[in-house]
Scaffold this motif. Structure first.
Motif, PDB file in Angstrom:
ATOM      1  N   ARG A  50      17.210  13.955-104.102  1.00 22.08           N
ATOM      2  CA  ARG A  50      16.181  13.809-104.885  1.00 22.08           C
ATOM      3  C   ARG A  50      16.543  14.866-106.100  1.00 22.08           C
ATOM      4  O   ARG A  50      17.375  15.780-105.962  1.00 22.08           O
ATOM      5  N   ASN A  51      16.385  14.438-107.323  1.00 17.46           N
ATOM      6  CA  ASN A  51      16.801  14.944-108.623  1.00 17.46           C
ATOM      7  C   ASN A  51      18.118  15.050-108.671  1.00 17.46           C
ATOM      8  O   ASN A  51      18.699  16.068-109.438  1.00 17.46           O
ATOM      9  N   ILE A 204      18.708  22.855-111.027  1.00 19.85           N
ATOM     10  CA  ILE A 204      17.733  22.845-109.997  1.00 19.85           C
ATOM     11  C   ILE A 204      18.242  23.755-108.919  1.00 19.85           C
ATOM     12  O   ILE A 204      19.196  24.060-108.828  1.00 19.85           O
ATOM     13  N   SER A 230      19.096  17.717-104.685  1.00 19.62           N
ATOM     14  CA  SER A 230      18.528  18.565-103.647  1.00 19.62           C
ATOM     15  C   SER A 230      19.276  18.570-102.386  1.00 19.62           C
ATOM     16  O   SER A 230      20.104  17.575-102.260  1.00 19.62           O
TER      17      SER A 230
END
Length: 365
Positions: A50-51, A204, A230
């Protein structure tokens, strides 16, 4: 196409049928059976964290130092690597020198000199004023000439102008020095802030999955530096044919077989359907999340999947190869019987009407 292509799925969606075998090795006759059937849409894709994103350099230069390696955890704002640039270092040093030179505290001598000019002009103005008053008194007593009076008056007027000009010059000089000082400080801050362009930072909290450069390599803003995503949160991204997209909805179950783990089937659920079709592949992007997740996952692992559209329990089923023209079957005598079909998968078709589970049907030659 709205059928299942995964061989593993075949054993999930339906059980083997009992055939009525006539003489010979191949089954030519059978009775329909009551079993469950699931209609699904085939899709394929790959896993992403994710991301997940590709990090690029913001400036050109040489990789000077790396602060993390592939597989390392990173936090939002933590540095990944730095880029060296001689021009940038010189610009920063020049900006620091100019800021130091233009600093208001370094130019107090100019202000003191301008202040002294005010004091000198004031002293002369006071003296000229006294001389002018004295000359007026003398002239009033008939002891002075008109020329002497006019001379002292002119001298006094000039002194007043010079005093006023000295004050204006002082204020102008002070404003100019303050402006120069602030501009130099701002320029230094601009140069220092551009230093961030030479330090690649994570956007992130996650993990570095790929680091594509080493110390000493030349990079530019077009250079992909790293892939960051992630750490433990993964998304399945798959492509669905435009002919099937209208049947796909958020919340539908997805049966997934990873190409890295072909012997197992995992469940997922659709979380997002992107509304724009890819004009080249004629497909739509669909996202899903695991509901039963593998113990080990890696980004970019490919998979095949069946998106479950409908399920019918205790459906009357026959093999699709027993259909004639999609709406007929052959009875024991070889005569056509009109039927109405329902759900279909790769091998089986649901019969809604026309025959029963006691009807013997014949496989077309």
């Amino acid at each position: 196409m709205t059928i299942s292509y995964l061989y593993v799925m075949k054993y999930i969606f339906f059980a083997p049928l009992l055939l009525l075998i006539s003489c010979g090795e191949k089954a030519v006759e059978m009775k329909p059976v009551l079993k469950s059937i699931t209609e699904s849409i085939y899709a394929s894709g790959s896993i992403e964290s994710r991301n997940q994103y590709t990090a690029y350099a913001s400036a050109s230069g040489i990789v000077g130092q790396t602060y993390a390696a592939e597989g390392d955890s990173v936090f939002n704002g933590s540095p990944v690597l730095s880029i060296k640039s001689v021009a940038q270092q010189l610009n920063k040093e020049n900006a620091r020198l100019v800021a130091s030179y233009q600093d208001i505290s370094a130019n107090q001598s100019k202000l003191r000199e301008a202040k002294q000019m005010i004091d000198v002009a004031r002293t002369k103005m006071v003296n000229d004023s006294i001389q002018y008053d004295r000359q007026k008194k003398l002239n009033a007593k008939g002891l002075g000439t008109q020329i002497e009076l006019e001379a002292t008056q002119l001298s006094y007027q000039n002194s007043k102008v010079n005093h006023s000009s000295a004050k204006v010059n002082y204020n102008d000089l002070k404003r100019q020095l303050e402006l120069n000082s602030q501009q130099a400080k701002n320029n230094l801050r601009i140069v220092e802030s551009s230093q961030d362009d030479y330090t690649l930072k994570s956007l992130i909290n996650g993990k570095i999955y790929s680091l594509n450069v080493e110390v000493g390599e030349i990079v530019s803003p077009q250079t992909p530096i790293a892939i960051i995503g992630s750490k433990d949160d993964f998304v399945l991204k798959m492509r669905v044919d435009e002919y099937d997209i209208n049947a796909v909805q958020k919340g539908q179950k997805v049966m997934v077989v990873l190409n890295s783990e072909r012997e197992k089937v995992y469940e997922a659920v659709i979380t997002k359907v992107y509304p724009l079709m890819n004009a080249q592949s004629k497909t739509f992007l669909v996202e899903a999340e695991f509901t039963t997740r593998p113990k080990i996952l890696y980004p970019n692992v490919t998979f095949e999947a069946n998106i479950v559209i409908q399920t019918s329990e205790k459906a009357l089923l026959i093999p699709r190869e027993y259909l004639v023209g999609e709406q007929y079957v052959l009875d024991k005598k070889g005569e056509k019987i009109r039927v109405k079909t329902g759900l279909k998968d790769f091998q089986m078709v649901e019969i809604l009407s026309g025959i029963t589970e006691k009807t013997i049907i014949t496989k077309p030659e």
